[in-house]
Scaffold this active site. Sequence first.
Site, PDB file in Angstrom:
ATOM      1  N   SER A 260       0.808  -1.220   0.000  1.00  0.00           N
ATOM      2  CA  SER A 260       0.000   0.000   0.000  1.00  0.00           C
ATOM      3  C   SER A 260       0.843   1.272   0.000  1.00  0.00           C
ATOM      4  O   SER A 260       0.454   2.279  -0.597  1.00  0.00           O
ATOM      5  CB  SER A 260      -0.964   0.005   1.183  1.00  0.00           C
TER       6      SER A 260
ATOM      7  N   HIS B  22       1.727   5.068   4.385  1.00  0.00           N
ATOM      8  CA  HIS B  22       0.903   5.646   3.327  1.00  0.00           C
ATOM      9  C   HIS B  22       1.340   7.077   3.016  1.00  0.00           C
ATOM     10  O   HIS B  22       1.530   7.446   1.855  1.00  0.00           O
ATOM     11  CB  HIS B  22      -0.571   5.629   3.732  1.00  0.00           C
TER      12      HIS B  22
END
Length: 325
Positions: A251, A307
Amino acid sequence: MKSDFGIFWGKEEGQEVHIIEIRPETLPGQNRYPLYEQEEMTQKMVNQWMIRFGKRVERLTLMIFRGLPNDDFLEQLTEYPDVWCLDKVNGRLLLFENQRGDFYGIRGDLEVFVTGYREVEEDREKKEWKAVLTPVNTAIAGINLLVFFVLSLMGDVMDAGFMARHGALFWPAVIDGREYYRLLTSTFLHFGLEHLLQNMLLLLLIGSRMERMTGGLRYMVVYMGAGLGASVTSLFFTLARQPQIVSAGASGAIFGVMGGLLWLILKDVLQNRRGRIREIGLSGMIFMIVGTLSYGFTAGGVDNAAHVGGLVVGFILTGIVTLGR
């Protein structure tokens, strides 16, 4: 001429007027009006035209469907001889025994058109698949799938200890053991099938677009660089505070792709070029980033530092690798 149900074309031939009505397919989630109601409205319009032109009016209704209509609708359809059904997905014109066999010679032309349309659609679908399955991005997704499959055969990919022994990000291993390769290998590991599929679907959706815009080599530099940046950020902002945590997943690198796309769109805005803006959309890209980040901050078990780190590194790297392009 338009009505509530379709579009009409007419042509005068001597003492007759020939009318063709096109009833388009419904939008997703939208239901058609009952067939009898549509036919009543069309017949009223035909009667008005007969009075207006003082001529006999013949009409044909062509209903467009994406696929075959359901059985109930087909059963209703047999009661109306002036209605044809066109299945645009399979490229077929559906006619029943009690319906018109032709309408002033248009059947042959219509069948040729439908066949050509189906061929064009198949060609377009192939091009769309090619656009999605770009070589570098597809290879990255394939490596993630292969690693997950192999590890699943070896042990429990939901077990933090097992993942830590096989390359996941773990503070003692990286800092005390100096196993710096984990900064990269952890980006190809996933905790469970759901974790993997969520990341790979998003990667295939947005990664292929960025690869088409930047080229395979530049895309790989951005993806790998963002993955490393996400791992470093996670290491010092998440794992440093909770060294018992084991972190893994693609991610962070995927957020790097989002950051790269954001850079490309903003660059187009500043240079007043609209190609990439039409394909992705600035507001759509911002909404995707904000929505995904906000989910990470509200859900448990999500490494938000990775992230944010991947997003920032991807944005900066894309600016560097696309200088002069």
